[in-house]
Structure formats: C-alpha cells, structure tokens
Design a protein around this motif. Structure first.
Motif, mmCIF file in Angstrom:
data_model
loop_
_atom_site.group_PDB
_atom_site.id
_atom_site.type_symbol
_atom_site.label_atom_id
_atom_site.label_comp_id
_atom_site.label_asym_id
_atom_site.label_seq_id
_atom_site.Cartn_x
_atom_site.Cartn_y
_atom_site.Cartn_z
ATOM 1 N N ASN A 25 26.526 25.509 3.679
ATOM 2 C CA ASN A 25 27.869 25.596 4.257
ATOM 3 C C ASN A 25 28.042 26.746 5.240
ATOM 4 O OD1 ASN A 25 28.132 27.910 2.596
ATOM 5 N ND2 ASN A 25 28.952 26.687 0.916
ATOM 6 N N ALA A 26 26.975 27.506 5.485
ATOM 7 C CA ALA A 26 27.079 28.685 6.344
ATOM 8 C C ALA A 26 27.487 28.326 7.767
ATOM 9 C CB ALA A 26 25.756 29.448 6.352
ATOM 10 N N ALA A 27 27.034 27.183 8.285
ATOM 11 C CA ALA A 27 27.401 26.786 9.646
ATOM 12 C C ALA A 27 28.904 26.576 9.758
ATOM 13 C CB ALA A 27 26.651 25.517 10.047
ATOM 14 N N ALA A 28 29.501 25.990 8.729
ATOM 15 C CA ALA A 28 30.945 25.789 8.727
ATOM 16 C C ALA A 28 31.678 27.129 8.711
ATOM 17 C CB ALA A 28 31.353 24.943 7.527
ATOM 18 N N VAL A 29 31.210 28.047 7.886
ATOM 19 C CA VAL A 29 31.831 29.367 7.810
ATOM 20 C C VAL A 29 31.748 30.076 9.150
ATOM 21 C CG1 VAL A 29 31.678 31.640 6.742
ATOM 22 C CG2 VAL A 29 31.445 29.588 5.329
ATOM 23 N N CYS A 43 40.415 22.479 14.923
ATOM 24 C CA CYS A 43 39.074 22.222 14.405
ATOM 25 C C CYS A 43 39.197 21.287 13.208
ATOM 26 C CB CYS A 43 38.402 23.537 13.996
ATOM 27 S SG CYS A 43 36.772 23.337 13.244
ATOM 28 N N LEU A 44 38.178 20.471 13.028
ATOM 29 C CA LEU A 44 38.126 19.565 11.882
ATOM 30 C C LEU A 44 36.997 20.006 10.962
ATOM 31 C CD1 LEU A 44 38.858 16.932 10.369
ATOM 32 C CD2 LEU A 44 37.254 15.745 11.886
ATOM 33 N N LEU A 45 37.330 20.232 9.704
ATOM 34 C CA LEU A 45 36.346 20.597 8.677
ATOM 35 C C LEU A 45 36.234 19.452 7.691
ATOM 36 C CD1 LEU A 45 34.535 22.652 7.111
ATOM 37 C CD2 LEU A 45 36.638 23.418 5.968
ATOM 38 N N THR A 46 35.026 18.925 7.513
ATOM 39 C CA THR A 46 34.813 17.862 6.539
ATOM 40 C C THR A 46 33.766 18.298 5.523
ATOM 41 O OG1 THR A 46 33.096 16.783 7.883
ATOM 42 C CG2 THR A 46 35.378 16.070 8.224
ATOM 43 N N GLY A 47 33.796 17.635 4.381
ATOM 44 C CA GLY A 47 32.836 17.945 3.330
ATOM 45 C C GLY A 47 33.084 17.080 2.122
ATOM 46 N N PRO A 48 32.103 17.004 1.237
ATOM 47 C CA PRO A 48 32.238 16.178 0.033
ATOM 48 C C PRO A 48 33.343 16.690 -0.882
ATOM 49 C CG PRO A 48 29.952 16.881 0.387
ATOM 50 C CD PRO A 48 30.802 17.684 1.301
ATOM 51 N N LEU A 94 44.667 25.524 14.413
ATOM 52 C CA LEU A 94 44.958 24.478 13.446
ATOM 53 C C LEU A 94 43.648 23.988 12.848
ATOM 54 C CD1 LEU A 94 46.793 22.272 12.133
ATOM 55 C CD2 LEU A 94 46.336 20.886 14.188
ATOM 56 N N LEU A 95 43.573 24.013 11.532
ATOM 57 C CA LEU A 95 42.396 23.499 10.831
ATOM 58 C C LEU A 95 42.773 22.244 10.072
ATOM 59 C CD1 LEU A 95 39.409 23.845 10.019
ATOM 60 C CD2 LEU A 95 40.192 25.171 8.050
ATOM 61 N N LEU A 96 42.125 21.141 10.425
ATOM 62 C CA LEU A 96 42.305 19.871 9.731
ATOM 63 C C LEU A 96 41.150 19.700 8.762
ATOM 64 C CD1 LEU A 96 43.130 17.729 12.892
ATOM 65 C CD2 LEU A 96 44.767 18.737 11.295
ATOM 66 N N VAL A 97 41.456 19.383 7.526
ATOM 67 C CA VAL A 97 40.437 19.246 6.486
ATOM 68 C C VAL A 97 40.468 17.818 5.955
ATOM 69 C CG1 VAL A 97 39.669 20.021 4.216
ATOM 70 C CG2 VAL A 97 40.542 21.678 5.865
ATOM 71 N N ALA A 98 39.290 17.225 5.829
ATOM 72 C CA ALA A 98 39.193 15.857 5.331
ATOM 73 C C ALA A 98 37.814 15.638 4.730
ATOM 74 C CB ALA A 98 39.447 14.856 6.459
ATOM 75 N N THR A 123 30.778 20.220 9.446
ATOM 76 C CA THR A 123 30.638 19.565 8.156
ATOM 77 C C THR A 123 29.939 20.468 7.150
ATOM 78 O OG1 THR A 123 30.543 17.386 9.186
ATOM 79 C CG2 THR A 123 29.671 17.570 6.957
ATOM 80 N N MET A 124 30.435 20.457 5.938
ATOM 81 C CA MET A 124 29.772 21.125 4.829
ATOM 82 C C MET A 124 28.867 20.098 4.157
ATOM 83 S SD MET A 124 33.168 23.104 3.468
ATOM 84 C CE MET A 124 32.421 23.626 1.942
#
Length: 203
Positions: A25-29, A43-48, A94-98, A123-124
């Motif tokens: 997950n370091a790239a996302a951080v 930005c859009l942050l996705t992950g399981p 704005l951070l969108l999480v999905a 992506t995480m």
C-alpha cells in the motif's frame, strides 16, 4: 518490521487504529502525500474490503484538510459531480474512496464520466507477507491474545491472502483459544488451519 519513512509521518494512529504501511500500500500512501503533483484537485483511492482504505482516507483528511467521500461508487452521481467541481474551484483536495474504479461503476452521467477519466487513481493491493504478519500481530493483540513471534512466522505463509481472510483467521484462532482454554500456539494454529488451509491457498 521496516516501514517507509514518509513526509506526513505515516502510519498514524486514529481511535486505536493504526494504518500499517508496507509495499502493498506504500504507493497509495505516497500518492496521497504528494497532493502538489495531482493534475486535478481530486483523487480516487480503491482497495479490497477491510484493506484500511477508509482509515487511510480519514487520516488523509486529518492531515491535508481535504474532503473524503467514502463508498463513492454508491453515491448519487450528481452530488459527486458537484463535489468534484467544488474541489477544483476551492483547491481543497477531494478523495473518493471505493472498492473498484470506473468503469466498474457504470456511471450514467456523462459529465461525471469525463471528470473521473481525468482523475488520478491509486490502488491498494492485497496484503503482502509483511502486512499479513503485522495484521495478525495487531488483531490478535486487540483480542487480548498473547502470541509469540514464532506463531506469527508460522501463520504468515499459511494465511489467506486477503484482508478479510486474515480477519477470518484471527476470528478462528480466537474462537478456538476460548473454546479450548488454550493459548494460541503453533499446535493450536495447526489445528485451526487444518479445515481452512485449502481455502487459504486459493483466497
């Protein structure tokens, strides 16, 4: 375990939750830590599921003063469109999480589709061995279970390869320990892993 040294002093504690940074997950951080390089103020942050994506989003807001919209793929499209435009006007990030990125959302609003196509996404990934070990130690400790490092070493390669799977394994260890009034040792872990070992490899 060694963790990347990042400018915003990650990981951080929030309400007894610690976001653990590893290669998965370091790239996302790093991306969330580099707002100045974003081509737009969104930005859009996705992950399981259970990957810590929402916690990471809340820490981002706490440190940046930005805005978070969690479960963005389930939100009203016009409200997302308005929030995206507002972020560009105010320059408040704005951070969108999905769980998944578009086009899996099947966005019907054309204007929102175009905005999302211009939005950087990060992506995480699934947990790596380092994160699995840290999660096992953290989750077991929260259950009040004292576990030696040799047990964690034994569990890591045999654990399910998903965040949800790791939580399920801890649940099973906790239940077995309570039912049998035994400490979590390698023999107990071996018994618990027996019926779930096959699914762990496939998860």
């Amino acid at each position: 375990m060694n963790q990347p040294a990042l400018p915003l002093d990650w990981p951080a504690d929030e309400a007894d939750d610690a976001f653990i940074v590893t290669a998965s997950n370091a790239a996302a951080v790093r991306h969330l830590d580099a707002i100045g390089t974003w081509p737009v103020s969104s930005c859009l942050l996705t992950g399981p599921r259970k990957s810590g994506r929402s916690l990471l989003g809340r820490i981002f807001v706490q440190r940046s003063g930005g805005r978070l919209i969690d479960d963005a793929d389930r939100r009203d499209e016009r409200s997302l469109f308005s929030a995206w435009n507002e972020a560009q006007t105010t320059r408040r990030p704005l951070l969108l999480v999905a769980e998944v990125p578009p086009p899996d959302w099947r966005i019907s609003l054309a204007d929102l589709r175009s905005r999302m196509s211009a939005t950087p996404a990060v992506t995480m990934g699934p947990p790596d061995d380092e994160l699995i070990g840290a999660l096992l130690a953290q989750l077991l400790a929260r259950r009040g279970l004292s576990v030696g490092p040799e047990v964690i070493v034994y569990l890591v390669p045999r654990s399910p390869r998903s965040h949800l799977g790791v939580i399920g394994l801890v649940d099973a260890l906790d239940a077995a320990s309570l039912a049998q009034r035994r400490a979590v040792t390698i023999p107990l872990a071996r018994e618990v892993l027996g019926p779930i070992d096959g699914s762990a490899k496939a998860d």
